[in-house]
Scaffold this motif. Sequence first.
Motif, PDB file in Angstrom:
ATOM      1  N   TRP A  86      70.685  12.837  25.879  1.00 52.39           N
ATOM      2  CA  TRP A  86      69.417  12.140  26.016  1.00 52.39           C
ATOM      3  C   TRP A  86      68.969  12.183  24.273  1.00 52.39           C
ATOM      4  O   TRP A  86      68.886  13.264  23.942  1.00 52.39           O
ATOM      5  N   SER A  87      68.149  11.286  23.827  1.00 56.03           N
ATOM      6  CA  SER A  87      67.234  11.117  22.722  1.00 56.03           C
ATOM      7  C   SER A  87      66.284  10.283  22.857  1.00 56.03           C
ATOM      8  O   SER A  87      66.490   9.174  23.326  1.00 56.03           O
ATOM      9  N   VAL A  88      64.911  10.707  22.625  1.00 53.46           N
ATOM     10  CA  VAL A  88      63.993  10.192  22.731  1.00 53.46           C
ATOM     11  C   VAL A  88      63.104  10.174  21.285  1.00 53.46           C
ATOM     12  O   VAL A  88      62.758  11.401  21.181  1.00 53.46           O
ATOM     13  N   PHE A  89      62.941   9.313  20.491  1.00 52.28           N
ATOM     14  CA  PHE A  89      62.238   9.455  19.184  1.00 52.28           C
ATOM     15  C   PHE A  89      60.772   8.632  19.180  1.00 52.28           C
ATOM     16  O   PHE A  89      60.856   7.468  19.945  1.00 52.28           O
ATOM     17  N   ASN A  90      60.103   8.726  18.182  1.00 57.35           N
ATOM     18  CA  ASN A  90      58.968   8.030  17.850  1.00 57.35           C
ATOM     19  C   ASN A  90      58.016   8.233  18.947  1.00 57.35           C
ATOM     20  O   ASN A  90      57.038   7.231  19.151  1.00 57.35           O
ATOM     21  N   ILE A  91      58.052   9.402  19.664  1.00 54.88           N
ATOM     22  CA  ILE A  91      56.952   9.460  20.374  1.00 54.88           C
ATOM     23  C   ILE A  91      55.808   9.943  19.776  1.00 54.88           C
ATOM     24  O   ILE A  91      55.736  10.842  18.895  1.00 54.88           O
ATOM     25  N   PRO A  92      54.431   9.105  20.050  1.00 55.69           N
ATOM     26  CA  PRO A  92      53.341   9.523  19.277  1.00 55.69           C
ATOM     27  C   PRO A  92      52.820  10.929  19.257  1.00 55.69           C
ATOM     28  O   PRO A  92      52.916  11.657  20.151  1.00 55.69           O
ATOM     29  N   ALA A  93      52.309  11.236  18.185  1.00 56.90           N
ATOM     30  CA  ALA A  93      51.839  12.764  17.980  1.00 56.90           C
ATOM     31  C   ALA A  93      50.673  12.996  19.125  1.00 56.90           C
ATOM     32  O   ALA A  93      50.577  14.312  19.369  1.00 56.90           O
ATOM     33  N   ASP A  94      50.003  12.119  19.571  1.00 59.01           N
ATOM     34  CA  ASP A  94      49.062  12.451  20.855  1.00 59.01           C
ATOM     35  C   ASP A  94      49.558  12.615  22.031  1.00 59.01           C
ATOM     36  O   ASP A  94      48.806  12.705  23.221  1.00 59.01           O
ATOM     37  N   ILE A  95      50.714  12.553  22.288  1.00 58.96           N
ATOM     38  CA  ILE A  95      51.387  12.856  23.663  1.00 58.96           C
ATOM     39  C   ILE A  95      52.063  14.253  23.684  1.00 58.96           C
ATOM     40  O   ILE A  95      52.693  14.749  22.707  1.00 58.96           O
ATOM     41  N   SER A  96      51.993  14.841  24.891  1.00 63.36           N
ATOM     42  CA  SER A  96      52.517  15.959  24.936  1.00 63.36           C
ATOM     43  C   SER A  96      53.336  16.294  26.292  1.00 63.36           C
ATOM     44  O   SER A  96      53.604  17.587  26.663  1.00 63.36           O
ATOM     45  N   LYS A  97      53.600  15.107  26.860  1.00 67.59           N
ATOM     46  CA  LYS A  97      54.501  15.115  28.185  1.00 67.59           C
ATOM     47  C   LYS A  97      55.232  14.033  28.444  1.00 67.59           C
ATOM     48  O   LYS A  97      54.730  12.820  28.081  1.00 67.59           O
ATOM     49  N   ILE A  98      56.555  14.045  28.938  1.00 62.47           N
ATOM     50  CA  ILE A  98      57.234  13.043  29.333  1.00 62.47           C
ATOM     51  C   ILE A  98      57.601  13.272  30.942  1.00 62.47           C
ATOM     52  O   ILE A  98      57.736  14.281  31.455  1.00 62.47           O
ATOM     53  N   ALA A  99      56.899  12.158  31.866  1.00 59.07           N
ATOM     54  CA  ALA A  99      57.108  12.372  33.146  1.00 59.07           C
ATOM     55  C   ALA A  99      58.434  12.549  33.721  1.00 59.07           C
ATOM     56  O   ALA A  99      59.444  12.007  32.924  1.00 59.07           O
ATOM     57  N   THR A 100      58.760  13.062  35.018  1.00 56.85           N
ATOM     58  CA  THR A 100      60.012  13.020  35.653  1.00 56.85           C
ATOM     59  C   THR A 100      60.328  11.440  35.943  1.00 56.85           C
ATOM     60  O   THR A 100      59.810  10.552  35.977  1.00 56.85           O
ATOM     61  N   GLY A 101      61.615  10.997  35.545  1.00 55.63           N
ATOM     62  CA  GLY A 101      62.024   9.755  35.708  1.00 55.63           C
ATOM     63  C   GLY A 101      61.560   8.702  34.667  1.00 55.63           C
ATOM     64  O   GLY A 101      61.917   7.539  34.851  1.00 55.63           O
ATOM     65  N   ALA A 102      61.127   9.378  33.459  1.00 50.76           N
ATOM     66  CA  ALA A 102      60.663   8.337  32.480  1.00 50.76           C
ATOM     67  C   ALA A 102      61.722   7.534  31.753  1.00 50.76           C
ATOM     68  O   ALA A 102      61.506   6.295  31.236  1.00 50.76           O
ATOM     69  N   SER A 103      62.854   8.093  31.677  1.00 50.72           N
ATOM     70  CA  SER A 103      63.963   7.143  31.098  1.00 50.72           C
ATOM     71  C   SER A 103      64.188   5.775  31.507  1.00 50.72           C
ATOM     72  O   SER A 103      63.858   5.532  32.718  1.00 50.72           O
ATOM     73  N   GLY A 104      64.547   4.980  30.675  1.00 49.93           N
ATOM     74  CA  GLY A 104      64.671   3.674  30.940  1.00 49.93           C
ATOM     75  C   GLY A 104      63.418   2.882  30.581  1.00 49.93           C
ATOM     76  O   GLY A 104      63.770   1.649  31.104  1.00 49.93           O
ATOM     77  N   GLY A 105      62.438   3.489  30.121  1.00 47.59           N
ATOM     78  CA  GLY A 105      61.409   2.426  29.623  1.00 47.59           C
ATOM     79  C   GLY A 105      60.274   2.768  30.760  1.00 47.59           C
ATOM     80  O   GLY A 105      59.183   2.014  30.760  1.00 47.59           O
ATOM     81  N   LYS A 106      60.730   3.003  32.160  1.00 46.43           N
ATOM     82  CA  LYS A 106      59.764   3.050  32.880  1.00 46.43           C
ATOM     83  C   LYS A 106      58.348   3.721  32.813  1.00 46.43           C
ATOM     84  O   LYS A 106      57.235   3.408  33.313  1.00 46.43           O
ATOM     85  N   LYS A 107      58.522   5.110  32.364  1.00 46.86           N
ATOM     86  CA  LYS A 107      57.323   5.895  32.095  1.00 46.86           C
ATOM     87  C   LYS A 107      57.136   6.316  30.625  1.00 46.86           C
ATOM     88  O   LYS A 107      56.432   7.300  30.560  1.00 46.86           O
ATOM     89  N   LEU A 108      58.092   5.928  29.754  1.00 52.09           N
ATOM     90  CA  LEU A 108      58.103   6.555  28.397  1.00 52.09           C
ATOM     91  C   LEU A 108      56.730   6.162  27.690  1.00 52.09           C
ATOM     92  O   LEU A 108      56.209   5.171  27.924  1.00 52.09           O
ATOM     93  N   PRO A 109      56.141   6.887  26.971  1.00 50.68           N
ATOM     94  CA  PRO A 109      55.034   6.707  25.842  1.00 50.68           C
ATOM     95  C   PRO A 109      55.201   5.450  25.153  1.00 50.68           C
ATOM     96  O   PRO A 109      56.566   5.305  24.868  1.00 50.68           O
ATOM     97  N   ALA A 110      54.010   4.592  24.890  1.00 53.86           N
ATOM     98  CA  ALA A 110      54.095   3.386  24.204  1.00 53.86           C
ATOM     99  C   ALA A 110      54.509   3.737  22.841  1.00 53.86           C
ATOM    100  O   ALA A 110      54.160   4.764  22.135  1.00 53.86           O
ATOM    101  N   GLY A 111      55.579   2.747  22.489  1.00 55.38           N
ATOM    102  CA  GLY A 111      56.318   3.181  21.100  1.00 55.38           C
ATOM    103  C   GLY A 111      57.483   3.939  21.027  1.00 55.38           C
ATOM    104  O   GLY A 111      58.228   4.085  20.082  1.00 55.38           O
ATOM    105  N   ALA A 112      57.844   4.785  22.025  1.00 54.28           N
ATOM    106  CA  ALA A 112      59.064   5.803  22.032  1.00 54.28           C
ATOM    107  C   ALA A 112      60.291   4.922  22.265  1.00 54.28           C
ATOM    108  O   ALA A 112      60.353   3.850  22.836  1.00 54.28           O
ATOM    109  N   VAL A 113      61.269   5.493  21.529  1.00 55.14           N
ATOM    110  CA  VAL A 113      62.513   4.597  21.644  1.00 55.14           C
ATOM    111  C   VAL A 113      63.746   5.698  22.191  1.00 55.14           C
ATOM    112  O   VAL A 113      63.662   6.963  21.838  1.00 55.14           O
ATOM    113  N   GLU A 114      64.499   5.244  22.906  1.00 55.79           N
ATOM    114  CA  GLU A 114      65.748   6.026  23.444  1.00 55.79           C
ATOM    115  C   GLU A 114      66.904   5.742  22.693  1.00 55.79           C
ATOM    116  O   GLU A 114      67.341   4.454  22.691  1.00 55.79           O
ATOM    117  N   GLY A 115      67.728   6.537  22.137  1.00 56.61           N
ATOM    118  CA  GLY A 115      68.909   6.196  21.567  1.00 56.61           C
ATOM    119  C   GLY A 115      69.980   6.308  22.514  1.00 56.61           C
ATOM    120  O   GLY A 115      69.821   6.408  23.688  1.00 56.61           O
TER     121      GLY A 115
END
Length: 181
Positions: A86-115
């Motif tokens: 797994w790789s997720v990048f461009n997570i904004p600096a004001d974010i401090s958590k990724i929720a369970t099941g966030a992968s696939g764009g369902k709950k990722l922070p706005a702007g985050a990209v999965e490689g």
Amino acid sequence: MRLITAALLAACVFGATAAHAEMKLTSKDLTAGKAMADAQVFNGFGCSGKNISPELAWSGAPEGTKSFAVMAYDPDAPTGSGWWHWSVFNIPADISKIATGASGGKKLPAGAVEGHTDFGTSGYGGACPPTGDKPHRYQFTVYALKVDKLPLPETAPGAMVGFYVRANTLDKASIEVTYGR
């Protein structure tokens, strides 16, 4: 008369400031040193897990952090170069958590990209070591980065994401879990 430690004396004489808090990574889905739950195991390649990305929460990022990246890696995969899960990048600096099941764009922070993972697709790809291998180690790491964005597409493979992440890291924190079958 009290003795003054060298560090305290130096702080008083030279005006030293306190260092930033150590960066920490926690998860309600992963316990350091323990086996990964079936929820985070891959569903394919002979594995029958649920392939749900884990919750990750972090704190203590250093001053100057402009974004975060999260990477999951198996150094024990029999490839000669490990396996990127797994790789997720461009997570904004004001974010401090990724929720369970966030992968696939369902709950990722706005702007985050999965490689791309070494499974050949974007998104979380859970543990699935070869049958009979000793349990593999799975390292989940959050990186505090000195740049707002990495100049990478969502098709970037884990090794390329890792190169850019490490070149821009201010600090990092990890949780290592195991899984075998």
